[in-house]
Design a protein around this motif. Structure first.
Motif, PDB file in Angstrom:
ATOM      1  N   LEU A 189      46.178   7.413  85.959  1.00  0.00           N
ATOM      2  CA  LEU A 189      47.189   7.968  86.856  1.00  0.00           C
ATOM      3  C   LEU A 189      46.654   8.076  88.287  1.00  0.00           C
ATOM      4  N   LEU A 190      45.375   8.410  88.416  1.00  0.00           N
ATOM      5  CA  LEU A 190      44.766   8.515  89.739  1.00  0.00           C
ATOM      6  C   LEU A 190      44.761   7.161  90.428  1.00  0.00           C
ATOM      7  N   ALA A 191      44.430   6.118  89.683  1.00  0.00           N
ATOM      8  CA  ALA A 191      44.414   4.763  90.244  1.00  0.00           C
ATOM      9  C   ALA A 191      45.817   4.353  90.685  1.00  0.00           C
ATOM     10  N   LYS A 192      46.821   4.702  89.883  1.00  0.00           N
ATOM     11  CA  LYS A 192      48.211   4.385  90.239  1.00  0.00           C
ATOM     12  C   LYS A 192      48.620   5.120  91.510  1.00  0.00           C
ATOM     13  N   PHE A 193      48.238   6.392  91.593  1.00  0.00           N
ATOM     14  CA  PHE A 193      48.586   7.201  92.762  1.00  0.00           C
ATOM     15  C   PHE A 193      47.941   6.624  94.021  1.00  0.00           C
ATOM     16  N   GLU A 194      46.671   6.243  93.924  1.00  0.00           N
ATOM     17  CA  GLU A 194      45.959   5.704  95.085  1.00  0.00           C
ATOM     18  C   GLU A 194      46.574   4.401  95.559  1.00  0.00           C
ATOM     19  N   LYS A 195      47.061   3.593  94.621  1.00  0.00           N
ATOM     20  CA  LYS A 195      47.660   2.306  94.985  1.00  0.00           C
ATOM     21  C   LYS A 195      48.877   2.493  95.872  1.00  0.00           C
ATOM     22  N   TYR A 196      49.673   3.523  95.554  1.00  0.00           N
ATOM     23  CA  TYR A 196      50.915   3.733  96.301  1.00  0.00           C
ATOM     24  C   TYR A 196      50.799   4.845  97.346  1.00  0.00           C
ATOM     25  N   ALA A 197      49.595   5.369  97.508  1.00  0.00           N
ATOM     26  CA  ALA A 197      49.385   6.368  98.552  1.00  0.00           C
ATOM     27  C   ALA A 197      49.539   5.713  99.920  1.00  0.00           C
ATOM     28  N   ARG A 198      49.821   6.523 100.911  1.00  0.00           N
ATOM     29  CA  ARG A 198      49.987   5.988 102.260  1.00  0.00           C
ATOM     30  C   ARG A 198      48.738   6.294 103.083  1.00  0.00           C
ATOM     31  N   ASN A 199      48.338   5.313 103.859  1.00  0.00           N
ATOM     32  CA  ASN A 199      47.181   5.454 104.733  1.00  0.00           C
ATOM     33  C   ASN A 199      47.594   5.202 106.168  1.00  0.00           C
ATOM     34  N   GLU A 200      46.905   5.841 107.074  1.00  0.00           N
ATOM     35  CA  GLU A 200      47.202   5.677 108.498  1.00  0.00           C
ATOM     36  C   GLU A 200      46.323   4.586 109.105  1.00  0.00           C
ATOM     37  N   LEU A 201      46.965   3.698 109.839  1.00  0.00           N
ATOM     38  CA  LEU A 201      46.244   2.666 110.585  1.00  0.00           C
ATOM     39  C   LEU A 201      46.347   3.023 112.065  1.00  0.00           C
ATOM     40  N   HIS A 202      45.214   3.122 112.722  1.00  0.00           N
ATOM     41  CA  HIS A 202      45.186   3.497 114.136  1.00  0.00           C
ATOM     42  C   HIS A 202      44.841   2.276 114.976  1.00  0.00           C
ATOM     43  N   ILE A 203      45.748   1.893 115.857  1.00  0.00           N
ATOM     44  CA  ILE A 203      45.488   0.765 116.742  1.00  0.00           C
ATOM     45  C   ILE A 203      45.641   1.203 118.198  1.00  0.00           C
ATOM     46  N   LYS A 204      44.939   0.516 119.078  1.00  0.00           N
ATOM     47  CA  LYS A 204      45.016   0.818 120.506  1.00  0.00           C
ATOM     48  C   LYS A 204      45.676  -0.347 121.237  1.00  0.00           C
ATOM     49  N   LEU A 205      46.738  -0.031 121.966  1.00  0.00           N
ATOM     50  CA  LEU A 205      47.480  -1.048 122.708  1.00  0.00           C
ATOM     51  C   LEU A 205      47.406  -0.769 124.196  1.00  0.00           C
ATOM     52  N   PRO A 206      47.272  -1.822 125.007  1.00  0.00           N
ATOM     53  CA  PRO A 206      47.322  -1.627 126.456  1.00  0.00           C
ATOM     54  C   PRO A 206      48.648  -0.990 126.858  1.00  0.00           C
ATOM     55  N   HIS A 207      48.613  -0.172 127.899  1.00  0.00           N
ATOM     56  CA  HIS A 207      49.819   0.550 128.323  1.00  0.00           C
ATOM     57  C   HIS A 207      50.991  -0.392 128.595  1.00  0.00           C
ATOM     58  N   TYR A 208      50.711  -1.550 129.211  1.00  0.00           N
ATOM     59  CA  TYR A 208      51.811  -2.466 129.549  1.00  0.00           C
ATOM     60  C   TYR A 208      52.522  -2.939 128.293  1.00  0.00           C
ATOM     61  N   GLU A 209      51.752  -3.305 127.252  1.00  0.00           N
ATOM     62  CA  GLU A 209      52.357  -3.784 126.018  1.00  0.00           C
ATOM     63  C   GLU A 209      53.208  -2.690 125.369  1.00  0.00           C
ATOM     64  N   VAL A 210      52.772  -1.440 125.468  1.00  0.00           N
ATOM     65  CA  VAL A 210      53.549  -0.318 124.921  1.00  0.00           C
ATOM     66  C   VAL A 210      54.879  -0.183 125.663  1.00  0.00           C
ATOM     67  N   LEU A 211      54.814  -0.225 126.996  1.00  0.00           N
ATOM     68  CA  LEU A 211      56.031  -0.104 127.802  1.00  0.00           C
ATOM     69  C   LEU A 211      56.976  -1.269 127.557  1.00  0.00           C
ATOM     70  N   ARG A 212      56.411  -2.484 127.485  1.00  0.00           N
ATOM     71  CA  ARG A 212      57.249  -3.680 127.291  1.00  0.00           C
ATOM     72  C   ARG A 212      57.907  -3.662 125.920  1.00  0.00           C
ATOM     73  N   ALA A 213      57.172  -3.255 124.912  1.00  0.00           N
ATOM     74  CA  ALA A 213      57.728  -3.192 123.563  1.00  0.00           C
ATOM     75  C   ALA A 213      58.826  -2.129 123.470  1.00  0.00           C
ATOM     76  N   ASN A 214      58.607  -0.977 124.097  1.00  0.00           N
ATOM     77  CA  ASN A 214      59.622   0.081 124.089  1.00  0.00           C
ATOM     78  C   ASN A 214      60.880  -0.355 124.834  1.00  0.00           C
ATOM     79  N   SER A 215      60.700  -1.103 125.921  1.00  0.00           N
ATOM     80  CA  SER A 215      61.850  -1.623 126.664  1.00  0.00           C
ATOM     81  C   SER A 215      62.650  -2.593 125.799  1.00  0.00           C
ATOM     82  N   PHE A 216      61.946  -3.427 125.053  1.00  0.00           N
ATOM     83  CA  PHE A 216      62.597  -4.370 124.133  1.00  0.00           C
ATOM     84  C   PHE A 216      63.395  -3.616 123.073  1.00  0.00           C
ATOM     85  N   LEU A 217      62.804  -2.553 122.529  1.00  0.00           N
ATOM     86  CA  LEU A 217      63.486  -1.783 121.490  1.00  0.00           C
ATOM     87  C   LEU A 217      64.735  -1.091 122.039  1.00  0.00           C
TER      88      LEU A 217
END
Length: 205
Positions: free
Chosen positions: A28-56
């Motif tokens: 059961l522990l192995a099953k739980f770990e498989k479907y557990a959620r993990n956080e991925l931390h990425i760093k984006l240049p400010h311009y790419e963040v602004l451009r992507a938000n404008s697109f959205l």
């Protein structure tokens, strides 16, 4: 083995396989770990963040706000589409080389040339040009994924290392490249086509 992300899920998974886990609790522990959620931390240049938000913003206006997308939603969507591409491609190494070329291209853009006056030989001074990393402002974006999807990304990178031992990339770098490449496609004037693709993908998700 060098960690393929800050979470290093592949190494942990391999360790779990070598350990003798028995009983219902371990299962059961192995099953739980498989479907557990993990956080991925990425760093984006400010311009790419602004451009992507404008697109959205444009996407939401185009759909009269019936579609609501955050930057985190977009990143997750781009990553899942990439995993689909990995599963369906017959030219695995070609896809890996394309990603690696993008990494090299971005690294070159993040450098600037400076000129300094240096002593290159005893009593011989000259102007020397050097490439140094530019101090680009970035923003950290945190996106949650099911562990199994992050493991698939790490396995993709590990398979590429087996093909080419000189290949070097982390999962964080991979996702960053996907986002920046997406923004560049929008900048090329393909925003309407990209919008339609994103709306369709979001509605099917």
């Amino acid at each position: 083995m060098k960690p393929l992300s800050k979470m290093d899920l592949l190494t942990k998974g391999l360790q779990d396989l070598t350990e003798s886990k028995k009983g219902l609790y371990s299962y059961l522990l192995a099953k739980f770990e498989k479907y557990a959620r993990n956080e991925l931390h990425i760093k984006l240049p400010h311009y790419e963040v602004l451009r992507a938000n404008s697109f959205l913003d444009d996407v939401m206006e185009l759909t009269d706000h019936t579609v609501y997308l955050t930057l985190e939603d977009l990143i997750a969507l781009l990553y899942h589409q990439f995993l689909i591409q990995v599963r369906s491609t017959a030219k695995f190494s070609t896809l890996g080389q394309k990603i690696l070329n993008k990494k090299i291209e971005l690294a070159e853009k993040e450098q600037k040339i400076v000129t300094t006056f240096e002593e290159i030989n005893p009593n011989h001074w000259a102007l020397v040009e050097k490439k140094i990393p530019s101090k680009m402002k970035t923003k950290q974006i945190t996106v949650e994924f099911h562990r199994k999807y992050l493991e698939r990304g790490e396995i993709f990178l590990y398979d590429l290392i087996k093909i080419s031992p000189k290949f070097s990339m982390t999962l964080e770098e991979l996702v960053t490249i996907l986002v920046i490449d997406f923004v560049q496609e929008v900048e090329k004037g393909n925003s309407k086509k990209v919008m339609d693709q994103i709306i369709k993908a979001f509605e099917q998700a």
